[in-house]
Motif scaffolding. Sequence first.
Motif, PDB file in Angstrom:
ATOM      1  N   TYR A 118      -4.161 101.436  41.289  1.00 41.82           N
ATOM      2  CA  TYR A 118      -3.285 102.378  40.601  1.00 41.82           C
ATOM      3  C   TYR A 118      -3.291 103.701  41.347  1.00 41.82           C
ATOM      4  N   GLN A 156      -2.777 107.862  40.610  1.00 45.37           N
ATOM      5  CA  GLN A 156      -2.724 108.855  39.549  1.00 45.37           C
ATOM      6  C   GLN A 156      -2.475 110.233  40.131  1.00 45.37           C
ATOM      7  N   PRO A 201      -2.193 106.783  35.056  1.00 48.80           N
ATOM      8  CA  PRO A 201      -2.191 105.915  36.234  1.00 48.80           C
ATOM      9  C   PRO A 201      -0.888 105.118  36.335  1.00 48.80           C
ATOM     10  N   LEU A 233      -6.926 104.633  42.250  1.00 50.36           N
ATOM     11  CA  LEU A 233      -7.923 103.998  41.398  1.00 50.36           C
ATOM     12  C   LEU A 233      -7.944 102.498  41.626  1.00 50.36           C
ATOM     13  N   PHE A 263     -12.311 100.586  35.554  1.00 51.22           N
ATOM     14  CA  PHE A 263     -11.876 101.448  36.648  1.00 51.22           C
ATOM     15  C   PHE A 263     -13.031 101.990  37.476  1.00 51.22           C
ATOM     16  N   GLY A 264     -12.760 102.184  38.754  1.00 49.29           N
ATOM     17  CA  GLY A 264     -13.630 102.996  39.578  1.00 49.29           C
ATOM     18  C   GLY A 264     -13.296 104.460  39.337  1.00 49.29           C
ATOM     19  N   ALA A 265     -14.089 105.331  39.930  1.00 49.96           N
ATOM     20  CA  ALA A 265     -13.901 106.769  39.718  1.00 49.96           C
ATOM     21  C   ALA A 265     -12.695 107.317  40.468  1.00 49.96           C
TER      22      ALA A 265
END
Lengths: 111, 114
Positions: A36, A38, A44, A89, A101-103
């Motif tokens: 994604y 953002q 996102p 992301l 999700f990752g950071a």
Amino acid sequence: SQKIEQNSEALNIQEGKTATLTCNYTNYSPAYLQWYRQDPGRGPVFLLLIRENEKEKRKERLKVTFDTTLKQSLFHITASQPADSATYLCALLVYGNKLVFGAGTILRVKS
Amino acid sequence: EAGVTQFPSHSVIEKGQTVTLRCDPISGHDNLYWYRRVMGKEIKFLLHFVKESKQDESGMPNNRFLAERTGGTYSTLKVQPAELEDSGVYFCASSGKMARNEQFFGPGTRLTVL
């Protein structure tokens, strides 16, 4: 423990170059991995989805690879443009159809 | 086609007060999700509706949070009473019949608890 790790530092690249972002995960067995984008103050936006039995997926200037042995996905933007600057992301679709999700990695493309 | 909408865009409340967030998914989307991002952390799953039924609420932090989706259309997320640690951005997302498809996210509601 379960973890998703993305490039912790912001990625700064020159316009026209290829940006490569990394997503590593541990103790997950996702059937799907999604990327994604953002932008500040926005939600996102879906870019690409890759399934566990797919090695690579492309969409215009974007390419995603998925290595379930290494537990890693690479996200590439070719011929990058300043408009590509955003946070990217990585997200795993896990049991129950929820996204983990990752950071995120901040990408800055300079002209 | 209208995207996912959320209301309000920002909310500032005192600790102990009640706040209700609203999400309108894309028309026809059976799947509706709530996520939140607290300061400095990654986006985390809260719960998932399929039509009006709660499919998965494993991410709800505690019983101060109540989500509803009456009639399988819009959804509300109520926080009562709000605590300081509830501050963050609350995102709603929806997806079509194939839940494993892409999720469409709303712009989020920024909640600040003072």
